[in-house]
Write a protein that holds these residues in place. Structure first.
Motif: not given
Length: 579
Positions: A399-407, A410-417
């Motif tokens: 799935l193509k997703v964004t890296t710009s939002i989702g953390d 603010n701990d460096g990993d993605i919480d919402k895809i």
């Protein structure tokens, strides 16, 4: 046989119940959305024009001039506008009961003729002009948007122009003047009274992202059918950091261009006008927002954050992989779609405006900056419910997703895809509250009608090939009223064809039909405007980009019509609509 064929009479009345011959896969059971008992629309293909150009945007946005019975179609890459003769439509009769019949293949029908071509580059006589992006007609005045490159070699980063023409009763266009507007004018519309032209200036960055012009809205006043010489430009400077209205910018509005200000990052895409001509609703596609422009005070009234769609809900389930080789529509808790509408339209009920959006989605994907990645490459929080699924290319990994939002913490990993687009169309009230969304109708209906050919690409026949991206990709949109009912026509850019919904009651909108004129059997490929394999002509209509509803009072035959411009096949099609 996976082919869409229409039996027709010698009068070329082509009734498009055209997906019934496609077999449903045996391993799925898909329920088409409930349709109330009202009379459905009969959709009949009357006419079609083949430009003979494929994959070069030879048919994009279009409008209709009633006095001359002419269709004006943007031929984007040529920098021209093709003028088609639609007078033949008034001579076509539906003689379905006639005993004398023939068969005409709707995939290759070519009974519209081109009368002439407008060459804006020649008329404007300016250097560095690029593609024509949009066209609009009011009465006998034509407005055409054209982009311009800057003096540093960037293709669309200078201010563009709106070229104005007067039209006579034969459709002949006489050049009046060009009015300079903002950077990259992408959409031009008239207000309902014809007193103003409104322009969405997208302001896209250069490919290396070293130049990012401001997005803006231009207003051109029309006095006695003559445009003024200078536009009024409305920018978003007040929403920049440390500016007076920055606090009004909703936190959910996606602003992520590197080193870009808010006013540079906001990219106006498409415009709808309120019923009383007091407001313009402008889609900010990449930003997942809508800007409301007060046309009287000539200022940005507010910016609306559209939020996201929860793919964890069964009603929003999607097929997220192009590698599973099957229809695999399922819900994914913790995964969301950004609406990011392209085309936007509006209608009113008892004085209340409603905004309709085709939720295509779009990523910032440039050589100098890209936010796009595959879900499998994300650094995902270990407690995320899809932690295992993103490791599997047959589930979420592709799935193509964004890296710009989702953390979110603010701990460096993605919480919402977050992925691009919502694979749907939506209806919102004028304050930006969603009152309807089509859920996963498009995915389920195309899977039901087309089988594994659902989520197909528009530049080659390969089923399921867009499931990892934005699905069928709703982009084009037109609204129209027929016998007291309001309808939305939503074009599916990738899979092709268009959906029809009755939106008379916005909160209770419902599916009416899916119309497609495409053959999924021929093997062909188009890359960068070049046919590299097979013959796309045999595939029919590919990539609806622009649509226009024509009321019966203005159409050549007195019946409501829908005009569709197909970008990839370079075809323009006229459908008759009858309740």
């Amino acid at each position: 046989m996976k082919k869409t064929l229409i039996s027709t009479t010698i009068a070329l009345a082509l009734t498009t119940a055209i997906t019934a011959c496609i077999a449903k896969p045996k391993d799925i059971s898909i329920q088409t959305p409930r349709q109330p008992a009202q009379s459905p629309l009969t959709v009949t293909m009357l006419a079609r024009y083949e430009s003979g150009q494929y994959g070069v945007s030879a048919a994009e946005i279009l409008d209709y001039h009633a006095q001359s019975k002419s269709i004006f179609v943007v031929n984007a890459k040529s920098g021209q506008v093709d003028i088609l003769d639609a007078s033949i439509i008034s001579t076509i009769k539906n003689t379905a009961n006639n005993t004398t019949k023939t068969t005409i293949d709707p995939l290759t029908l070519n009974n519209l003729t081109k009368k002439s071509t407008l060459n804006l580059a020649s008329d404007l006589n300016l250097t560095r002009l690029g593609s024509v992006n949009s066209v609009a007609i009011y009465d006998n005045l034509l407005a055409v948007a054209i982009e311009r490159g800057d003096d540093k070699g960037n293709s669309v980063q200078d201010r563009g122009f709106i070229g104005f023409y007067s039209l006579d009763n034969t459709g002949k266009a006489t050049y009046l003047r060009a009015v300079e507007v903002g950077y990259l004018p992408d959409n031009v519309v008239f207000t309902h009274d014809g007193n103003k032209v409104i322009v969405a200036n997208e302001g896209e960055p250069s490919n290396d992202y070293t130049v990012d012009p401001e997005g803006s809205i231009s207003i051109i006043n029309i006095n006695n059918n003559v445009p003024v010489k200078q536009a009024i430009n409305i920018n978003f400077n007040d929403f920049d950091t440390q500016s007076a209205r920055h606090h009004e910018l909703p936190k959910g509005v996606k602003v992520n261009g590197p080193k870009s200000s808010v006013s540079q990052d906001l990219e106006p895409e498409y415009i709808a006008i309120s019923h009383d001509n007091s407001q313009a609703f402008v889609s900010l596609q990449e930003n997942n927002a809508i800007a409301v422009i007060d046309l009287k005070s000539q200022r940005v009234e507010r910016i609306i954050d559209l939020g996201s769609k929860d793919y964890g809900l069964a009603k929003n389930a999607i097929d997220a992989s192009d590698k599973d080789g099957e229809i695999n529509i399922q819900s994914y808790p913790g995964v969301y779609g950004l609406y990011q509408p392209d085309t936007i339209a509006s209608y009113s009920i008892e004085g209340a405006d409603f905004i309709v959006t085709a939720n295509e989605g779009d990523a910032r994907d440039y050589a100098g900056f890209s936010e796009e990645t595959r879900a499998g490459k994300l650094t995902l929080d270990k407690n995320h419910p899809q932690f295992d699924a993103i490791q599997d290319k047959k589930q979420l990994g592709r799935l193509k997703v964004t890296t710009s939002i989702g953390d979110t913490d603010n701990d460096g990993d993605i919480d919402k895809i977050y992925s691009y687009g919502s694979r749907s169309f939506s209806i919102w009230d004028a304050q930006g509250k969603q009152v309807f969304d089509s859920g996963n109708d498009f995915e389920r209906i195309t899977a039901d009608r087309l089988g594994i050919n659902f989520n197909n690409h528009n530049s080659k026949n390969k089923g399921d090939s867009r499931s990892d991206d934005k699905g069928a990709e709703p982009e084009a949109l037109a609204l129209g009223s027929i016998d007291g009912r309001q309808y939305a026509f939503v074009g599916l850019e990738r899979t092709s064809g268009f959906m029809i919904y009755d939106i008379t009651e916005p909160q209770q909108a419902y599916f009416v039909d899916y119309i497609i004129n495409r053959n999924f059997t021929p093997q062909f490929e188009i890359e960068n405007g070049v046919v590299t394999k097979g013959d796309p002509r045999a595939a029919g209509d590919l990539g609806p980009e622009g649509m226009k509803f024509i009321a019966g009072s203005k159409s050549p035959n007195g019946k409501p019509l829908l005009l569709v411009a197909n970008e990839i096949s370079g075809t323009t099609v006229v459908y008759q609509l009858k309740k």
